[in-house]
Design a protein around this motif. Structure first.
Motif, PDB file in Angstrom:
ATOM      1  N   GLY A 205       0.816  -1.211   0.000  1.00 24.23           N
ATOM      2  CA  GLY A 205       0.000   0.000   0.000  1.00 24.23           C
ATOM      3  C   GLY A 205       0.848   1.259   0.000  1.00 24.23           C
ATOM      4  N   LEU A 206       1.887   1.290   0.842  1.00 24.46           N
ATOM      5  CA  LEU A 206       2.761   2.461   0.884  1.00 24.46           C
ATOM      6  C   LEU A 206       3.539   2.618  -0.420  1.00 24.46           C
ATOM      7  N   ASN A 207       3.923   1.496  -1.034  1.00 21.53           N
ATOM      8  CA  ASN A 207       4.676   1.561  -2.286  1.00 21.53           C
ATOM      9  C   ASN A 207       3.823   2.095  -3.435  1.00 21.53           C
ATOM     10  N   ILE A 208       2.513   1.841  -3.393  1.00 22.89           N
ATOM     11  CA  ILE A 208       1.623   2.421  -4.400  1.00 22.89           C
ATOM     12  C   ILE A 208       1.680   3.943  -4.336  1.00 22.89           C
ATOM     13  N   LEU A 209       1.776   4.470  -3.138  1.00 22.26           N
ATOM     14  CA  LEU A 209       1.819   5.929  -2.961  1.00 22.26           C
ATOM     15  C   LEU A 209       3.209   6.495  -3.240  1.00 22.26           C
ATOM     16  N   THR A 210       4.221   5.899  -2.623  1.00 23.64           N
ATOM     17  CA  THR A 210       5.571   6.454  -2.703  1.00 23.64           C
ATOM     18  C   THR A 210       6.342   5.935  -3.912  1.00 23.64           C
TER      19      THR A 210
ATOM     20  N   GLY B 118      -2.922   2.608  12.593  1.00 20.16           N
ATOM     21  CA  GLY B 118      -3.738   2.745  13.790  1.00 20.16           C
ATOM     22  C   GLY B 118      -5.203   2.989  13.483  1.00 20.16           C
ATOM     23  N   VAL B 119      -5.482   3.765  12.438  1.00 19.64           N
ATOM     24  CA  VAL B 119      -6.875   4.002  12.049  1.00 19.64           C
ATOM     25  C   VAL B 119      -7.547   2.684  11.670  1.00 19.64           C
ATOM     26  N   GLY B 120      -6.862   1.862  10.879  1.00 19.21           N
ATOM     27  CA  GLY B 120      -7.425   0.568  10.503  1.00 19.21           C
ATOM     28  C   GLY B 120      -7.620  -0.344  11.698  1.00 19.21           C
ATOM     29  N   GLY B 121      -6.613  -0.388  12.586  1.00 17.83           N
ATOM     30  CA  GLY B 121      -6.722  -1.236  13.765  1.00 17.83           C
ATOM     31  C   GLY B 121      -7.818  -0.800  14.708  1.00 17.83           C
TER      32      GLY B 121
ATOM     33  N   SER C  14      -3.931   4.068   1.425  1.00 14.99           N
ATOM     34  CA  SER C  14      -4.464   4.035   2.790  1.00 14.99           C
ATOM     35  C   SER C  14      -5.407   2.856   3.000  1.00 14.99           C
ATOM     36  N   PHE C  15      -6.123   2.447   1.951  1.00 16.43           N
ATOM     37  CA  PHE C  15      -7.017   1.299   2.075  1.00 16.43           C
ATOM     38  C   PHE C  15      -6.239   0.046   2.471  1.00 16.43           C
ATOM     39  N   PHE C  16      -5.148  -0.225   1.766  1.00 17.20           N
ATOM     40  CA  PHE C  16      -4.367  -1.425   2.069  1.00 17.20           C
ATOM     41  C   PHE C  16      -3.644  -1.304   3.403  1.00 17.20           C
ATOM     42  N   VAL C  17      -3.200  -0.099   3.738  1.00 13.67           N
ATOM     43  CA  VAL C  17      -2.575   0.110   5.045  1.00 13.67           C
ATOM     44  C   VAL C  17      -3.592  -0.124   6.157  1.00 13.67           C
ATOM     45  N   GLY C  18      -4.836   0.321   5.944  1.00 12.17           N
ATOM     46  CA  GLY C  18      -5.888   0.082   6.927  1.00 12.17           C
ATOM     47  C   GLY C  18      -6.205  -1.399   7.087  1.00 12.17           C
ATOM     48  N   ILE C  19      -6.228  -2.139   5.981  1.00 13.50           N
ATOM     49  CA  ILE C  19      -6.437  -3.589   6.044  1.00 13.50           C
ATOM     50  C   ILE C  19      -5.310  -4.242   6.841  1.00 13.50           C
ATOM     51  N   SER C  20      -4.088  -3.809   6.586  1.00 14.94           N
ATOM     52  CA  SER C  20      -2.939  -4.337   7.318  1.00 14.94           C
ATOM     53  C   SER C  20      -3.051  -4.031   8.809  1.00 14.94           C
ATOM     54  N   GLY C  21      -3.467  -2.809   9.139  1.00 22.81           N
ATOM     55  CA  GLY C  21      -3.630  -2.446  10.542  1.00 22.81           C
ATOM     56  C   GLY C  21      -4.700  -3.271  11.237  1.00 22.81           C
ATOM     57  N   ALA C  22      -5.812  -3.543  10.543  1.00 22.10           N
ATOM     58  CA  ALA C  22      -6.878  -4.352  11.130  1.00 22.10           C
ATOM     59  C   ALA C  22      -6.416  -5.795  11.356  1.00 22.10           C
TER      60      ALA C  22
END
Length: 353
Positions: free
Chosen positions: A66-71, A86-89, A235-243
């Motif tokens: 997810g971060l690599n898609i952005l950066t 943290g938002v996802g979790g 952010s969607f994939f980062v949120g999935i990872s956090g959850a």
């Protein structure tokens, strides 16, 4: 007879559909199936401890992609990924523990909520770039963690929240092996999406924005649309990872998503390789396993020299920073580029050209 395991030289694609195929040869399909089979059979030949570590690697890989898609794909640097984890979790924790929703409903909702918040903080990316954008994402990290730690009635404040493992019917995924399969399946879906994203109009627009945003705008690419879209998808994939991480550790707390976590995820894509999906997986595995391997090495040294245990423990942090610096200096392409050179060498071996 045509060799099915050899890719034809030249460009014979006559449609965008042919050009977008992930596996152009039969050998590519076989390699993909072998990799999937190996990943699924891995728990049968390893211990429960290593299954737990591989689960953490899978969760980290989802967030790193997810971060690599952005950066890596769009060129928009972010050092606030820890807060979005943290938002996802916390979203999944609130929906499952407070409101009693199923994990299978709260997981996509955690990704959607994180995507919306990521899109909100991605709006300044139209006017900011480089170091200024990095500071803006750092501000997002501070703001989000401040809200999480102060909103006691919803998030539990600094005490955090306790979660349960997800259930499939009446069966709870309490064992490491069961949760490993869940995370690996989601990781495979993430890899398929991210790999195909580069073959679409949106993915090519991301690359154009990364390479030269002014030229991309002249060609008719809407910078605001695609920059915000990159923040949303990332952010969607980062949120999935956090959850997934929250339900694996069964606890969420503000200190688990501090600035150090953001640096770790940035190190994953730098060491793995910017703009590489496979590199994100390699980088996530490297950064996740490096402290474990260094800890084992320190324990071995401490057994022979117990008086230097504190010095060796501090040495772990030094090695972590040194590895990032060495990769940036000597191999900016990351582990993905090393793997590519390794394949090229054996493809041409024993010839030197």
């Amino acid at each position: 007879m045509r060799n099915l395991f050899v890719r034809e030289s030249g460009n014979y694609k006559i449609s965008y559909l042919d050009d977008a195929k992930m596996f152009g040869t039969t050998s590519g399909k076989i390699k993909g199936l072998l990799i999937v089979a190996m990943v699924l059979l891995l728990p049968l030949v390893t211990t429960n401890y290593w299954i737990g570590l591989l689960t953490l690697c899978s969760i980290s890989a989802i967030g790193a992609i997810g971060l690599n898609i952005l950066t890596g794909f769009t060129g928009q640097i972010s050092i606030g990924v820890g807060a979005f984890l943290g938002v996802g979790g916390y979203t999944s924790a609130i929906l499952t523990s407070t409101y009693g929703l199923s994990f299978w409903i709260s997981l996509p909702l955690a990704g959607i909520v994180t995507a919306l918040i990521g899109g909100l903080f991605g709006v300044p990316s139209l006017r900011l770039k480089g170091l200024y954008l990095a500071i803006a994402t750092l501000a997002a990290q501070v703001i989000i963690l401040f809200v999480i730690s102060r909103w006691d009635s919803l998030t539990g404040g600094t005490a955090g929240m306790v979660l349960n493992r997800p259930k499939v019917g009446d069966v709870s995924l309490t064992s490491n092996t069961q949760y490993y399969y869940l995370c690996v399946i989601i990781l495979l879906l993430t890899v398929l999406y991210a790999t195909n994203l580069l073959r679409t109009r949106t993915g090519r627009a991301f690359l154009a924005v990364r390479d030269r945003d002014i030229a991309a705008q002249i060609m008719g690419i809407n910078l605001f649309k695609y920059k915000v879209m990159a923040f949303v998808i990332s952010s969607f994939f980062v949120g999935i990872s956090g959850a997934l991480l929250a339900h694996y550790t069964m606890i969420v707390s503000p200190e688990l998503y501090n600035f150090h976590v953001s640096i770790e995820y940035l190190a994953m894509i730098l060491i793995g390789g910017l703009g590489s999906v496979f590199g994100s997986i390699l980088g996530a595995a490297f950064i996740t396993l490096l402290p474990v391997l260094l800890g084992s090495f320190v324990d071995v040294l401490a057994a022979f020299m117990p008086d230097f245990y504190q010095l060796f423990s501090a040495f772990k942090d030094f090695v972590f920073g040194a590895v990032i610096i060495l990769f940036l200096i000597f191999e900016p392409g990351g582990l993905a580029h090393i793997w590519l050179n390794f394949k090229k060498y054996f493809k041409l071996w024993p010839f030197s050209y």
